[in-house]
Design a protein around this motif. Structure first.
Motif, mmCIF file in Angstrom:
data_model
loop_
_atom_site.group_PDB
_atom_site.id
_atom_site.type_symbol
_atom_site.label_atom_id
_atom_site.label_comp_id
_atom_site.label_asym_id
_atom_site.label_seq_id
_atom_site.Cartn_x
_atom_site.Cartn_y
_atom_site.Cartn_z
ATOM 1 N N GLY A 161 0.812 -1.208 0.000
ATOM 2 C CA GLY A 161 0.000 0.000 0.000
ATOM 3 C C GLY A 161 0.845 1.257 0.000
ATOM 4 O O GLY A 161 0.420 2.308 -0.459
ATOM 5 N N LYS A 162 2.057 1.159 0.498
ATOM 6 C CA LYS A 162 2.912 2.309 0.723
ATOM 7 C C LYS A 162 4.072 2.319 -0.264
ATOM 8 O O LYS A 162 4.611 1.276 -0.613
ATOM 9 N N ASP A 176 -1.016 -0.112 5.699
ATOM 10 C CA ASP A 176 -1.334 -0.022 4.272
ATOM 11 C C ASP A 176 -1.294 -1.397 3.603
ATOM 12 O O ASP A 176 -2.074 -1.665 2.679
ATOM 13 N N ARG A 188 -4.552 -3.111 4.023
ATOM 14 C CA ARG A 188 -5.556 -2.650 3.058
ATOM 15 C C ARG A 188 -5.390 -3.367 1.721
ATOM 16 O O ARG A 188 -6.380 -3.752 1.072
#
Length: 271
Positions: free
Chosen positions: A10-11, A151, A154
């Motif tokens: 996510g990051k 993240d 997610r």
């Protein structure tokens, strides 16, 4: 028929592109025929990490849109004859990617290779969802930091809902690759411990790549870590991760502060 892997998180800045190149190189060193694809349209860094930036003529967008054939766009690595790169475009945006076009390219690659590894852009926008859309399995890359782990959680949710396999009610295999791990900082409480990350994300551990200048050096040299620093700790970690990805049972180790040794993390084996 190739197995399609998406390398995702996510990051940004956690090491997806470095890991894509390293896993691809490690699998190619195992006599597997591997294609790595850069889905980060508009930025394009995988060609730099692999030292192929001067050889790009056609790219993923050209193949998706039918203005070039797949063999024209694939770049064969000069060091490993079984390793190929399909670069991203620097001059287009992610809206140029279409689901049907990406699906056609992935299906053609399946026929030609043993492994297809998709380097996903960070986040949850179109490029990232298309990179994971046709995947058989995912490597979720995370640093042992709260924001990175959150993240990644997610992204795991998206893998369970946005992929073709998920829509068919099938399970997409997910593997956790922890990068930039520093045992000293973990022991001082400055970053999460391995068990903390595993408890939060609850997916099998594929490997632990220690913090090392060798990783940055490899990127700057344009040579994946298993090639540029074959005997380094990060190279060994990536090679072991590739073997686990291929189904081998390899003992997991975690970096230790004590004399640079590696301690076995018993009970953690790849399925």
């Amino acid at each position: 028929m190739a197995k399609v892997i998406v390398v995702t998180s996510g990051k940004g800045g956690v090491g997806k592109t470095t890991s894509t190149a390293a896993l691809g190189a490690a699998l190619a060193q195992m006599d597997q025929k591997v294609a790595v694809i850069d889905f980060d349209v508009g930025l394009r860094n995988l060609d730099l990490v692999m030292g192929a930036e001067r050889r790009v003529v056609y790219d993923l967008i050209n193949v998706v849109q039918g203005t070039a054939k797949l063999p024209q766009a694939l770049i064969r690595d000069k060091r490993l004859e079984n390793l190929y790169l399909l670069p991203a475009s620097q001059t287009r945006d992610k809206d140029a990617l279409t689901e049907d076009g990406v699906g056609r390219v992935i299906n053609e690659l399946r026929q030609r290779f043993d492994w297809v590894i998709c380097d996903s852009p960070a986040g949850i926008e179109r490029g990232a969802t298309l990179a994971m859309r046709y995947a058989d399995a995912a490597v979720v890359v995370s640093n042992p930091e709260v924001s990175s782990v959150r993240d990644s959680d997610r992204i795991i949710g998206l893998l369970d809902s946005k992929t073709i396999k998920a829509e068919k009610g099938e399970r997409i295999d997910k593997h956790l690759l922890i990068t930039r791990y520093d045992p000293g900082r973990a022991n001082r409480g400055e970053m999460l411990r391995i068990d903390d990350v595993l408890e939060i994300l609850s997916i099998p551990l594929l490997g632990i790549v220690p913090e090392s200048e060798e990783v940055l050096r490899a990127s700057n040299l344009g040579s994946p870590v298993p090639i540029s620093s074959a005997d380094s700790a990060p190279a060994r970690a990536y090679k072991d991760a590739a073997r686990r990805l291929a189904g081998e049972a390899v003992d997991m180790t975690i970096p230790s502060e004590k004399k640079g040794l590696l301690n076995k993390l018993f009970g953690r084996r790849a399925a």
